[in-house]
Design a protein around this motif. Structure first.
Motif, mmCIF file in Angstrom:
data_model
loop_
_atom_site.group_PDB
_atom_site.id
_atom_site.type_symbol
_atom_site.label_atom_id
_atom_site.label_comp_id
_atom_site.label_asym_id
_atom_site.label_seq_id
_atom_site.Cartn_x
_atom_site.Cartn_y
_atom_site.Cartn_z
ATOM 1 N N ARG A 171 32.186 31.730 49.511
ATOM 2 C CA ARG A 171 31.035 32.291 50.236
ATOM 3 C C ARG A 171 29.720 31.855 49.566
ATOM 4 O O ARG A 171 29.557 32.008 48.356
ATOM 5 C CB ARG A 171 31.137 33.810 50.284
ATOM 6 N N GLU A 220 32.071 30.143 54.039
ATOM 7 C CA GLU A 220 31.381 31.128 54.868
ATOM 8 C C GLU A 220 29.962 31.245 54.300
ATOM 9 O O GLU A 220 29.789 31.300 53.084
ATOM 10 C CB GLU A 220 32.106 32.466 54.749
ATOM 11 N N ALA A 253 29.152 37.063 46.913
ATOM 12 C CA ALA A 253 28.999 35.639 47.239
ATOM 13 C C ALA A 253 29.353 34.854 45.977
ATOM 14 O O ALA A 253 29.048 35.291 44.863
ATOM 15 C CB ALA A 253 27.574 35.334 47.666
#
Ligand SMILES: Nc1ncnc2c1ncn2[C@@H]1O[C@H](COP(=O)(O)OP(=O)(O)OP(=O)(O)O)[C@@H](O)[C@H]1O
Ligand SMILES: O=P(O)(O)OC[C@H]1O[C@H](OP(=O)(O)OP(=O)(O)O)[C@H](O)[C@@H]1O
Length: 214
Positions: A6, A49, A67
């Motif tokens: 992420r 993502e 993240a």
């Protein structure tokens, strides 16, 4: 089996350059251009993502490992340092953190200098290094107004083109630090997801190098 990597991106000023860099690196960024403005985006064909956040939240998401990586301005990292790895200077989002004021003012002659800024930590540390005592007046925006209105003697703010300063009759008195977008990585992800994280870092660094050489 771990999920996708992420990447947290800073919305706003850094967004366009970041998307361009990712596209040049071969990623399909069509989903980010969707007018629906989703804040979580899948990247077709790459196990990635992307999430979109304000700069200071990017660093928080990366710190907490929500993240794995993030793109954020150096100003944010200096003002609110987080225990993350800063792995690359991406080059874009270039500007300066500077002290600015009215031409007539000679700040060093004053005993207690009043500083208006959205960056109280950067401002305080800069003047501490110089041994200048200061009162920091924290602002949320329109910082250039403060000296014009008599709220402060000088400001500490970002200068890019210099247009805002010029329009308000202010000039740069001192440059504090060069600012640009940085790639940051969560400390745990850097170890546990080394291969995927490094692959993405390499991909982006390669594009930064190509852009520099152009
Ligand atoms: N002229 C500029 N003014 C502000 N930031 C700039 C400028 N040029 C480049 N930057 C970089 O862009 C980053 C994002 O700026 P942006 O204005 O989109 O968000 P922000 O600083 O959170 O402001 P706001 O609170 O107005 O959304 C900054 O952190 C900085 O690193
Ligand atoms: O040198 P320039 O190219 O003129 O850019 C610098 C200006 O841009 C930023 O303001 P921003 O537009 O984010 O507004 P705000 O800080 O007042 O919210 C910054 O705080 C300066 O005011």
């Amino acid at each position: 089996m771990q999920g996708k990597i992420r990447l947290a991106l800073t919305k706003g000023r850094l967004e366009k350059d970041t998307v361009q860099l990712l596209e040049k690196a071969g990623l399909n960024m069509e989903t980010i251009k969707n007018p629906q403005r989703k804040l979580i985006l899948d990247i077709p064909g790459y196990p990635l993502e992307i999430i979109l956040l304000k700069g200071s939240d990017v660093a928080t998401y990366v710190e907490h490992g929500v993240a794995d990586l993030g793109v954020v301005g150096k100003d944010v990292l200096l003002e609110k340092p987080k225990p993350v790895y800063e792995v690359a200077d991406l080059g874009f989002g270039a500007c300066r953190m500077a002290v600015a004021g009215e031409t007539s003012l000679c700040p060093d002659n004053k005993k207690l200098l009043r500083i208006a800024s959205k960056y109280p930590k950067i401002a305080r540390e800069h003047f501490e290094r110089k041994g200048q005592s200061v009162e920091i007046i924290e602002q949320q925006g329109s910082v250039e107004l403060a000296p014009l209105m008599g709220l402060s003697d000088v400001i500490v703010d970002i200068v890019e083109t210099g247009n805002t300063l010029k329009a308000n009759g202010l000039i740069v008195l001192e440059e504090i630090v060069h600012i640009s977008a940085r790639l940051i990585v969560n400390k745990v992800s850097y170890k546990t997801r080394r291969i995927e994280v490094n692959a993405l870092i390499d991909l982006l660094e390669k594009q930064v190098r190509i852009r520099r050489e152009q």
